[in-house]
Scaffold this active site. Structure first.
Site, PDB file in Angstrom:
ATOM      1  N   ASP A   1     -21.680  -1.940 -11.101  1.00 17.95           N
ATOM      2  CA  ASP A   1     -21.241  -1.004 -12.142  1.00 17.95           C
ATOM      3  C   ASP A   1     -21.878   0.374 -11.990  1.00 17.95           C
ATOM      4  O   ASP A   1     -21.190   1.395 -12.036  1.00 17.95           O
ATOM      5  CB  ASP A   1     -21.547  -1.573 -13.539  1.00 17.95           C
TER       6      ASP A   1
ATOM      7  N   LYS B   1     -14.662  -6.027 -15.064  1.00 17.62           N
ATOM      8  CA  LYS B   1     -15.370  -6.063 -13.779  1.00 17.62           C
ATOM      9  C   LYS B   1     -14.432  -5.946 -12.570  1.00 17.62           C
ATOM     10  O   LYS B   1     -14.711  -5.186 -11.643  1.00 17.62           O
ATOM     11  CB  LYS B   1     -16.154  -7.393 -13.697  1.00 17.62           C
TER      12      LYS B   1
ATOM     13  N   GLU C   1      -1.609 -12.236 -24.435  1.00 17.94           N
ATOM     14  CA  GLU C   1      -2.565 -11.588 -23.520  1.00 17.94           C
ATOM     15  C   GLU C   1      -3.599 -12.549 -22.943  1.00 17.94           C
ATOM     16  O   GLU C   1      -4.267 -12.220 -21.977  1.00 17.94           O
ATOM     17  CB  GLU C   1      -3.269 -10.409 -24.223  1.00 17.94           C
TER      18      GLU C   1
ATOM     19  N   GLY D   1      -6.109  -9.238 -35.372  1.00 17.73           N
ATOM     20  CA  GLY D   1      -7.257  -8.817 -36.170  1.00 17.73           C
ATOM     21  C   GLY D   1      -7.674  -9.959 -37.066  1.00 17.73           C
ATOM     22  O   GLY D   1      -6.885 -10.885 -37.290  1.00 17.73           O
TER      23      GLY D   1
END
Ligand code: XMP
Length: 508
Positions: A224, A364, A168, A53
């Protein structure tokens, strides 16, 4: 199903953390730091990850959490701000570092279950101004960098681990392995989450949310919206109406392909509005690119909303929004980066029960996996990006039906050759442009004065920058030969060797 909680403290990479966990076949869900501890307890999570954060833990207005969470007996991994928060909660010392670390930094790891099978020295991705000066009682330092004496710590008794860097992001060399170790060595997950579970649980949720109401979805034929349509059709069948506006600016036969796919494969109502002529009329005499884009965009929604006004029992409005669309428009506590085009403004006189975005948590490539599982054809699932204004921005200058037809035919030849040569999946994007330039040529013994076609092909990871693709000459030669022979009114083909920047991918 085993679940990991990603407790969101406002970092930019929170969804990426959840996604990396899902890549290891463990389901992850994100909840804001305002979620009460009682609710967290009820969920029997296998592990909890505190995200990064942008704040400082010692600023009292920053997101905090009750320290009772450290006594739940559930394994915890703190990342960046989450790492500092654990130190702060446990009464360790967090200070502003004399020198911020940003980017790739060499990290030295000590022995820990978190670092099982990773080398002592590796590269990690850092982005911090505060750091832990002293870990809390019960914690030991398990990693450091030149600037950061406590870049990782653990309390093995309580199963709490924390790293100052970002495992990550792919720039952290062994980040994925570290997450794997947390999930399998520390949380003892079994890896029971696969895409089928996502489909089943989303279908269940959609059914509960929609009940007996109807749903309307604007189908563009892009990945999408097609996958969203497939999911909704599985959930509520004929309660779904897909409205497909064909503005006459799609590639050759694409409109028919979309219609055939959705009417034959899925249980839904399908409305196709063929508006090619209407769009061309509006675009007559217009050659300025931004004006063309504006007219096509405005007309598209005029047609769409007019159709919706006529629909009875509208119910919900569904969109194929995916996670990157959300992060760009600012979701949760992440700082707003930019407002995204996918969030449409619904006119005041069109009322819906609500907006449904079943893919809003996915990236995606995850959306593509869902699409494949749902049986959507590969041509649609692996479709390259295609601009909203379609061929309208690939015919330079004023549009006419003839120019669109020439471009469609040339583009079809290019796609056919690329597919035959195995280039379809290797390039991010390739297409033809009709630059509206006539050149002199010779065919047979006759002089010709016909159109020029440009080929554009790029490689890129993110479309923000792109390289022109080094397609072998013999393939280019074949494409050029076929276009000039098979497409009427084209006598010359050129290849665009401009990267982005200074060029853009599209010409207009
Ligand atoms: P540029 O030309 O800006 O293109 O380098 C970057 C990527 O965006 C696509 N593109 C669009 N996509 N609506 C879209 O949905 C648009 O108006 C639009 N314009 C460009 C382009 O095809 C490339 O993938």
């Amino acid at each position: 199903m085993e679940k990991i909680l990603v407790l969101d403290f406002g970092g930019q990479y929170n969804q990426l953390i959840a996604r990396r966990v899902r890549d290891h076949n463990v389901y992850a869900e994100i909840l804001p730091y305002t979620t009460p501890l009682g609710k967290i307890k009820q969920n029997n999570y296998k592990g909890i990850i505190f995200t990064g954060g942008p704040n400082s833990v010692f600023d009292m207005s920053s997101p905090h959490y009750t320290k009772d969470i450290l006594d739940l007996g559930v394994p915890i991994l703190g990342i960046c701000y989450g790492c500092q928060l654990i130190a702060w909660m446990g009464k360790g010392e967090v200070v502003t570092a004399s020198k911020s670390e940003y980017g790739k930094i060499e990290f030295s790891a000590k022995k820990s279950p978190l670092f099982k099978d990773i080398p002592e020295k590796s590269v990690v991705w850092m982005s911090h101004t505060d750091m832990i000066a002293r870990p809390p009682e019960g914690f030991e330092i398990i990693g450091f960098t030149d600037e950061c004496p406590c870049a990782a710590m653990q309390n093995t008794k309580k199963n709490i681990y924390a790293v100052q860097f970002h495992p990550e992001v792919t720039h952290s060399e062994y980040g994925n392995k570290i997450l794997h170790n947390f999930l399998y060595e520390i949380c003892h997950c079994s890896g029971d989450w696969v895409m089928d579970n996502f489909i089943d649980s989303t279908v269940e949720k959609l059914r509960a949310q929609i009940g007996d109401k109807n749903v309307i979805l604007g189908l563009s034929g892009g990945v999408d919206s097609s996958v969203a349509a497939g999911l909704l059709s599985r959930a509520v069948g004929k309660q779904l109406t897909c409205v497909f506006v064909d503005q006459g600016l799609m590639r050759k036969d694409e409109g028919d392909f979309v219609e055939k796919t959705f009417t034959s494969l899925f249980d839904m109502n399908f409305v196709r509005l063929n508006c090619g002529e209407q769009f061309l009329k509006k675009l007559k005499g217009i050659s300025e690119p931004e004006q063309k884009r504006k007219i096509i965009g405005t007309e598209f929604f005029n047609v769409f909303w007019n159709e919706i006004r006529n629909q009875e029992n509208k119910g919900f409005f569904a969109q194929g929004t995916i996670y990157p669309d959300c992060i760009e428009s600012g979701k949760g506590d992440a700082d707003v980066i930019k407002t995204h085009h996918n969030r449409v403004n619904i006119p005041k006189d069109v009322q819906f029960a609500g907006v449904i975005e079943p893919l809003a948590d996915l990236f995606k490539d995850e959306v593509r996996k869902v699409g494949e599982k749902l049986g959507i054809p590969k041509e649609l699932v692996w479709r390259q990006p295609f601009p909203g204004p379609g061929l309208g921005v690939r015919v330079i200058g004023e549009l006419t039906a003839e120019k669109i037809k020439i471009l469609q035919e040339a583009d079809w030849v290019l796609r056919d050759e690329m597919a035959k040569n195995g280039y379809e999946k290797n390039l991010a994007q390739f297409f033809c442009v009709l630059p509206n330039v006539m050149t002199v040529g010779v065919m047979g013994d006759h002089r010709t004065y016909d159109h020029l076609i440009a080929i554009r092909a790029v490689t890129t990871d993110d479309f923000m920058t792109a390289d022109w693709a080094k397609i072998p000459y013999d393939i280019l030669a074949k494409v050029s030969n076929r276009i000039t022979n098979e497409v009427e009114h084209v006598n010359r083909v050129v290849y665009d060797i401009t990267s982005k920047p200074p060029g853009t991918v599209e010409w207009e």
